[in-house]
Design a protein around this motif. Structure first.
Motif, short mmCIF file in Angstrom:
data_model
loop_
_atom_site.label_atom_id
_atom_site.label_comp_id
_atom_site.label_asym_id
_atom_site.label_seq_id
_atom_site.Cartn_x
_atom_site.Cartn_y
_atom_site.Cartn_z
N ARG A 1 0.85 -1.19 0.00
CA ARG A 1 0.00 0.00 0.00
C ARG A 1 0.88 1.24 0.00
NH1 ARG A 1 -1.66 -3.40 3.80
NH2 ARG A 1 -0.71 -2.15 5.45
N SER A 2 0.33 2.32 -0.51
CA SER A 2 1.08 3.57 -0.50
C SER A 2 1.10 4.14 0.91
CB SER A 2 0.44 4.57 -1.46
OG SER A 2 -0.89 4.83 -1.06
N GLY A 3 2.01 5.05 1.14
CA GLY A 3 2.09 5.66 2.46
C GLY A 3 3.40 5.35 3.14
N PRO A 4 3.75 6.12 4.17
CA PRO A 4 5.05 5.99 4.82
C PRO A 4 5.23 4.68 5.55
CG PRO A 4 3.64 7.52 6.01
CD PRO A 4 2.95 7.22 4.72
N ALA A 5 4.15 4.03 5.97
CA ALA A 5 4.29 2.80 6.75
C ALA A 5 4.39 1.56 5.87
CB ALA A 5 3.11 2.66 7.71
N ALA A 6 4.24 1.72 4.56
CA ALA A 6 4.24 0.54 3.68
C ALA A 6 4.97 0.88 2.40
CB ALA A 6 2.80 0.12 3.39
N ARG A 7 6.30 0.82 2.47
CA ARG A 7 7.10 1.26 1.34
C ARG A 7 7.56 0.12 0.45
NH1 ARG A 7 11.00 5.03 5.12
NH2 ARG A 7 9.36 6.43 5.90
N ALA A 8 7.35 -1.11 0.86
CA ALA A 8 7.83 -2.24 0.07
C ALA A 8 7.03 -2.37 -1.22
CB ALA A 8 7.73 -3.53 0.87
N ASP A 9 7.64 -2.97 -2.24
CA ASP A 9 6.95 -3.22 -3.50
C ASP A 9 6.03 -4.43 -3.41
OD1 ASP A 9 8.22 -1.07 -4.82
OD2 ASP A 9 10.01 -2.30 -5.12
N ALA A 10 6.31 -5.34 -2.48
CA ALA A 10 5.45 -6.49 -2.22
C ALA A 10 5.70 -6.92 -0.79
CB ALA A 10 5.74 -7.64 -3.19
N GLU A 11 4.69 -7.50 -0.17
CA GLU A 11 4.85 -7.93 1.22
C GLU A 11 3.88 -9.05 1.54
OE1 GLU A 11 2.21 -4.13 2.85
OE2 GLU A 11 4.23 -4.48 3.61
N ALA A 12 4.22 -9.82 2.57
CA ALA A 12 3.38 -10.92 3.02
C ALA A 12 3.80 -11.24 4.44
CB ALA A 12 3.53 -12.14 2.12
N GLU A 13 3.04 -12.13 5.08
CA GLU A 13 3.40 -12.64 6.38
C GLU A 13 3.32 -14.17 6.37
OE1 GLU A 13 0.92 -10.84 9.32
OE2 GLU A 13 2.14 -9.00 9.40
N TRP A 14 4.22 -14.78 7.09
CA TRP A 14 4.21 -16.23 7.25
C TRP A 14 4.09 -16.54 8.73
CZ3 TRP A 14 8.75 -19.80 8.25
CH2 TRP A 14 8.36 -21.14 8.15
N ASP A 15 3.01 -17.22 9.10
CA ASP A 15 2.78 -17.58 10.49
C ASP A 15 3.29 -18.99 10.75
OD1 ASP A 15 1.57 -15.16 10.93
OD2 ASP A 15 -0.46 -15.91 10.53
#
Length: 332
Positions: free
Chosen positions: A9-23
């Motif tokens: 997502r756009s914005g200062p808290a989400a600068r990555a081009d892609a992201e995910a989480e692994w639990d």
């Protein structure tokens, strides 16, 4: 549960081009799992800490920088730990890198047979104690065979100091800057085309002899086919196909498959130190490759896991004589 990679997502808290989480349910040790992917403390392509790691590499879509951070979650019940690994990627290859991250983190690695009580009781004491002390270790599966092959070739029949120097020199001079906010100095390792363009003087400056240089260039010519081996299962014997390239033998193949396929049984036969190390650890005496394989035979199917646990136990074999002096190939 694995969350599919999505554009950030756009914005200062989400600068990555892609992201995910692994639990991850149960214990998980990011640093001990990924440490085998870092070639020395000053590797320009990998920085691995206890709870944070940066890995920089090429993908089919282009270069990518991968940031992996592990955060323990509150236990749902006593004795039931869990961890969330946040995966962030930057660069043209970010989405592919993020999608491959769970396997890289050890999602496919299954220790249940090793930890089964009947099997665990057969283990040498130092291995079983190390497993109790390090229950979160997993074997990574990067799937990137060519990337693992080049540094393994550089490590053939030379000291660790020599191999690390060669890898740093080649990655810093012929790699490309890592995208995104990767730590300063991190690089994407040189791919097959860049390796083929390296002149003889730079191979000498990297202290890479003609034999290893020739093997790397042979591999670079077959890079596309080599990388397809990453999609094969271990039962399909990717190692046999890899050894079809002159200059690549059992030791190099084992070192690669331990990282690309999380091979739980591969043993680095032909290593300068390993046989003696295992011999001293298990019997108090030095042994050779045949003796090492004989000692590890009771744990067939998990021999690499046993070797990893011996390494994590902190055992050190006796040291005799001076260290090997690094060779200088620059005048040859």
């Amino acid at each position: 549960m694995t969350v599919p990679p999505t554009p950030a997502r756009s914005g200062p808290a989400a600068r990555a081009d892609a992201e995910a989480e692994w639990d991850v349910a149960g214990h998980y040790a990011l640093g001990s799992t990924l440490s085998v992917l870092q070639r020395g403390a000053h590797d320009p392509c990998a920085r691995v800490g206890d709870s944070l790691a940066w890995l920089c590499f090429g993908t089919e879509a282009g270069p990518a920088s991968l940031r992996l951070s592990a955060v323990p979650r509150p236990a749902a019940a006593p004795g039931c730990p869990s961890t969330t690994v946040r995966i962030q990627g930057w660069g043209p290859g970010a989405r592919l890198a993020v999608a491959s991250a769970p396997a890289l983190l050890g999602e496919r690695d299954d220790w249940s047979g090793f930890d089964e009580s009947g099997f665990a009781e057969t283990l040498p004491r130092m291995a079983s104690e190390a497993r109790r002390a390090h229950p979160g270790v997993r074997l990574p599966s990067t799937g990137r065979v060519f990337d693992s092959l080049v540094p393994a070739i550089l490590e053939q029949k030379v000291t660790t100091i020599e191999a690390r120097h060669a890898w740093r020199y080649l990655a810093r001079k012929f790699g490309t800057p890592a995208p995104g906010p990767a730590p300063e100095g991190m690089r994407i390792p040189p791919g097959p085309h860049a390796l083929r363009r390296i002149g003889s003087w730079d191979w000498h400056a990297a202290r890479v002899d003609l034999s290893r240089r020739t093997t790397i260039l042979r591999a670079a010519e077959s890079a596309a086919g080599i990388d397809r081996l990453g999609a094969l299962r271990l039962e399909e014997d990717p190692g046999r196909r890899l050894q079809g390239i002159p200059g690549i033998g059992p030791w190099t193949t084992a070192e690669v498959l331990q990282r690309t396929h999380g091979d739980p049984d591969s043993v680095s036969v032909g290593d300068y130190h390993l046989a003696a190390y295992v011999g001293y650890a298990l019997t108090g005496r030095k042994t050779d490759d045949a003796g090492m394989l004989d000692l590890l035979r009771p744990w067939s199917g998990h021999r690499q896991r046993v070797v990893r646990m011996i390494g994590l136990s902190g055992f050190r074999k006796p040291a005799f004589g001076p260290r090997l002096a690094p060779e200088d190939h620059r005048g040859r």
